[in-house]
Design a protein around this motif. Structure first.
Motif, PDB file in Angstrom:
ATOM      1  N   ARG A  51      -0.858   2.754  -6.907  1.00 52.98           N
ATOM      2  CA  ARG A  51      -0.905   1.699  -7.939  1.00 52.98           C
ATOM      3  C   ARG A  51      -1.130   0.338  -7.301  1.00 52.98           C
ATOM      4  O   ARG A  51      -1.835  -0.516  -7.859  1.00 52.98           O
ATOM      5  N   ILE A  52      -0.527   0.098  -6.144  1.00 54.79           N
ATOM      6  CA  ILE A  52      -0.729  -1.164  -5.429  1.00 54.79           C
ATOM      7  C   ILE A  52      -2.183  -1.290  -4.997  1.00 54.79           C
ATOM      8  O   ILE A  52      -2.818  -2.345  -5.161  1.00 54.79           O
ATOM      9  N   LEU A  53      -2.735  -0.213  -4.453  1.00 52.92           N
ATOM     10  CA  LEU A  53      -4.118  -0.237  -3.983  1.00 52.92           C
ATOM     11  C   LEU A  53      -5.094  -0.399  -5.144  1.00 52.92           C
ATOM     12  O   LEU A  53      -6.115  -1.100  -5.022  1.00 52.92           O
ATOM     13  N   ALA A  54      -4.785   0.231  -6.276  1.00 52.97           N
ATOM     14  CA  ALA A  54      -5.657   0.100  -7.439  1.00 52.97           C
ATOM     15  C   ALA A  54      -5.690  -1.338  -7.938  1.00 52.97           C
ATOM     16  O   ALA A  54      -6.753  -1.852  -8.337  1.00 52.97           O
ATOM     17  N   GLU A  55      -4.539  -1.993  -7.923  1.00 53.33           N
ATOM     18  CA  GLU A  55      -4.485  -3.391  -8.348  1.00 53.33           C
ATOM     19  C   GLU A  55      -5.300  -4.267  -7.402  1.00 53.33           C
ATOM     20  O   GLU A  55      -6.046  -5.150  -7.834  1.00 53.33           O
ATOM     21  N   ARG A  56      -5.183  -3.999  -6.116  1.00 58.55           N
ATOM     22  CA  ARG A  56      -5.957  -4.772  -5.141  1.00 58.55           C
ATOM     23  C   ARG A  56      -7.455  -4.541  -5.312  1.00 58.55           C
ATOM     24  O   ARG A  56      -8.248  -5.460  -5.106  1.00 58.55           O
ATOM     25  N   ALA A  57      -7.834  -3.339  -5.686  1.00 62.98           N
ATOM     26  CA  ALA A  57      -9.252  -3.050  -5.894  1.00 62.98           C
ATOM     27  C   ALA A  57      -9.825  -3.886  -7.029  1.00 62.98           C
ATOM     28  O   ALA A  57     -11.032  -4.157  -7.065  1.00 62.98           O
ATOM     29  N   GLU A  58      -8.960  -4.305  -7.963  1.00 58.82           N
ATOM     30  CA  GLU A  58      -9.367  -5.165  -9.076  1.00 58.82           C
ATOM     31  C   GLU A  58      -9.069  -6.628  -8.789  1.00 58.82           C
ATOM     32  O   GLU A  58      -9.043  -7.462  -9.694  1.00 58.82           O
ATOM     33  N   LEU A  59      -8.825  -6.945  -7.496  1.00 62.03           N
ATOM     34  CA  LEU A  59      -8.550  -8.312  -7.025  1.00 62.03           C
ATOM     35  C   LEU A  59      -7.243  -8.858  -7.595  1.00 62.03           C
ATOM     36  O   LEU A  59      -7.095 -10.068  -7.789  1.00 62.03           O
ATOM     37  N   GLU A  61      -2.745  -8.422  -7.413  1.00 57.93           N
ATOM     38  CA  GLU A  61      -1.686  -8.107  -6.463  1.00 57.93           C
ATOM     39  C   GLU A  61      -0.382  -7.935  -7.202  1.00 57.93           C
ATOM     40  O   GLU A  61      -0.116  -8.639  -8.187  1.00 57.93           O
ATOM     41  N   LEU A  62       0.420  -6.991  -6.763  1.00 56.86           N
ATOM     42  CA  LEU A  62       1.712  -6.701  -7.360  1.00 56.86           C
ATOM     43  C   LEU A  62       2.833  -7.034  -6.394  1.00 56.86           C
ATOM     44  O   LEU A  62       2.619  -7.248  -5.201  1.00 56.86           O
ATOM     45  N   SER A  63       4.048  -7.028  -6.922  1.00 61.96           N
ATOM     46  CA  SER A  63       5.253  -6.962  -6.111  1.00 61.96           C
ATOM     47  C   SER A  63       5.688  -5.507  -6.077  1.00 61.96           C
ATOM     48  O   SER A  63       5.318  -4.721  -6.958  1.00 61.96           O
ATOM     49  N   TRP A  64       6.491  -5.130  -5.069  1.00 64.37           N
ATOM     50  CA  TRP A  64       6.970  -3.751  -5.031  1.00 64.37           C
ATOM     51  C   TRP A  64       8.268  -3.641  -4.255  1.00 64.37           C
ATOM     52  O   TRP A  64       8.616  -4.499  -3.433  1.00 64.37           O
ATOM     53  N   LEU A  65       8.989  -2.565  -4.548  1.00 70.33           N
ATOM     54  CA  LEU A  65      10.240  -2.224  -3.885  1.00 70.33           C
ATOM     55  C   LEU A  65      10.000  -1.044  -2.957  1.00 70.33           C
ATOM     56  O   LEU A  65       9.307  -0.090  -3.328  1.00 70.33           O
ATOM     57  N   GLY A  66      10.598  -1.086  -1.748  1.00 68.06           N
ATOM     58  CA  GLY A  66      10.376  -0.015  -0.788  1.00 68.06           C
ATOM     59  C   GLY A  66       8.936   0.002  -0.327  1.00 68.06           C
ATOM     60  O   GLY A  66       8.260  -1.028  -0.277  1.00 68.06           O
ATOM     61  N   GLY A  67       8.448   1.196   0.021  1.00 65.23           N
ATOM     62  CA  GLY A  67       7.043   1.351   0.365  1.00 65.23           C
ATOM     63  C   GLY A  67       6.636   0.648   1.641  1.00 65.23           C
ATOM     64  O   GLY A  67       7.462   0.356   2.512  1.00 65.23           O
ATOM     65  N   PRO A  68       5.341   0.345   1.762  1.00 62.12           N
ATOM     66  CA  PRO A  68       4.842  -0.291   2.983  1.00 62.12           C
ATOM     67  C   PRO A  68       5.207  -1.768   3.037  1.00 62.12           C
ATOM     68  O   PRO A  68       5.527  -2.382   2.014  1.00 62.12           O
ATOM     69  N   ALA A  69       5.139  -2.316   4.225  1.00 62.74           N
ATOM     70  CA  ALA A  69       5.322  -3.743   4.427  1.00 62.74           C
ATOM     71  C   ALA A  69       3.961  -4.403   4.604  1.00 62.74           C
ATOM     72  O   ALA A  69       2.922  -3.749   4.593  1.00 62.74           O
ATOM     73  N   LEU A  70       3.978  -5.712   4.754  1.00 62.85           N
ATOM     74  CA  LEU A  70       2.754  -6.470   4.945  1.00 62.85           C
ATOM     75  C   LEU A  70       2.475  -6.670   6.426  1.00 62.85           C
ATOM     76  O   LEU A  70       3.378  -6.957   7.208  1.00 62.85           O
ATOM     77  N   GLY A  71       1.233  -6.525   6.794  1.00 60.55           N
ATOM     78  CA  GLY A  71       0.805  -6.815   8.141  1.00 60.55           C
ATOM     79  C   GLY A  71      -0.008  -8.100   8.158  1.00 60.55           C
ATOM     80  O   GLY A  71      -0.133  -8.774   7.126  1.00 60.55           O
ATOM     81  N   PRO A  72      -0.567  -8.457   9.285  1.00 60.30           N
ATOM     82  CA  PRO A  72      -0.310  -7.736  10.544  1.00 60.30           C
ATOM     83  C   PRO A  72       1.068  -8.097  11.098  1.00 60.30           C
ATOM     84  O   PRO A  72       1.585  -9.175  10.829  1.00 60.30           O
TER      85      PRO A  72
END
Length: 304
Positions: A51-59, A61-72
């Motif tokens: 769901r996060i990636l799908a939102e990014r594909a549409e330019l 961005e979401l907030s989220w709990l758990g999951g991946p962190a931000l890089g780099p």
């Protein structure tokens, strides 16, 4: 089963919230001076990184709990013993600021003027699940709270946790930010039976309202549980948190403590924060205004 909430209240008007507190059905006018603005973390999306990636594909961005962190990042954050920290939350601060500046707010004192998070970028929080935020945890490296600036036109890359991180179960829950409000909890009034009963009633009505929003429903059936949020009061009570903070982050005249994140463990994070504990991030208003996120103090609250 009784449908909740029994009463209806908006979060966009301080005047209407106060009228709700004054109403015969709620009967908690004594809480008026303790009303605070908050931003709710509404789990209306399906779980998972897709769901996060799908939102990014549409330019977007979401907030989220758990999951991946931000890089780099040069390396995943670890405590002083070398154990990896769990990623708790990534909050998209542009969305938070847009809500604070919403034209739906027409009263100059709502949201109330106070120290706030940066207007852009991300708030990111990591925590060691065996660290509870007692005074002796000062130098353990048991948490990391950071502001990640939004630079350039590209979204920051997503970074998965290391394989040696152990958590009760995986969590990756995208969330939508929503306007809410916050009032003291019943635990603050244990010496006054009438006030305790009134605040319990307020808690149930407010929590039921937020739960209905989370479920995109008009009402829910009990029992109801807290909703994770930015700002406002602690769901476990402010008093104990302030006792700890006074020992580790004492205030100078005119300064205050600000709850910048509260995460419940009744739903997605069940078992992460002990037995239905709350995870909280606190800062002094002076530190928040100066963006000294290394001075934040994190707690797993098991005292309620």
């Amino acid at each position: 089963m009784v449908k909740l909430p029994r009463t209806r209240v908006t979060a966009t008007s301080r005047k209407r919230i106060l009228q709700w507190l004054d109403s015969p059905e709620v009967d908690a006018a004594f809480l008026r001076e303790d009303l605070k603005f908050s931003l709710l973390l509404l789990d209306q999306y399906e779980a998972g990184v897709d769901r996060i990636l799908a939102e990014r594909a549409e330019l977007g961005e979401l907030s989220w709990l758990g999951g991946p962190a931000l890089g780099p990042m040069e390396q995943w954050p670890r405590n002083a013993d070398g154990e990896p920290l769990a990623h708790i939350a990534t909050i998209q601060l542009g969305e938070a600021q847009a809500l604070i500046e919403s034209p739906d707010f027409t009263e100059p004192d709502w949201p109330e003027p106070t120290a706030r998070l940066p207007e852009t970028g991300y708030l990111e929080v990591f925590h060691h699940l065996g660290t509870y935020g007692n005074p002796e945890d000062e130098d353990t490296g048991g948490w990391l709270v950071r502001h990640v600036p939004l630079t350039g036109e590209q979204f920051p890359p997503l970074v998965d946790a290391p394989t040696d991180l152990e958590v009760p179960h995986p969590v990756c829950q995208p969330v939508l930010l929503g306007t809410g409000f916050s009032l003291p909890r019943a635990v603050e009034f244990i010496d006054d039976a009438d006030a305790f009963e009134a605040v319990e009633r307020v808690e149930e009505e407010a929590n039921a309202t937020w739960m209905a929003w989370r479920q995109k429903a008009d009402s829910v059936t009990g029992p109801v549980v807290p909703t994770s949020h930015l700002y406002g009061h602690s769901d476990s009570g402010d008093s104990y948190a302030h006792e700890i903070l006074t020992a580790v982050r004492p205030l100078e005249t005119g300064d205050t403590y600000v709850l910048i994140l509260s995460v419940e463990s009744w739903t997605h994070f069940e078992g992460w924060f002990a037995d239905a504990g709350n995870f909280e991030v606190w800062m002094r208003a002076s530190d928040l205004e100066a963006q000294r996120f290394d001075r934040a103090w994190c707690m797993i609250r098991t005292d309620h």
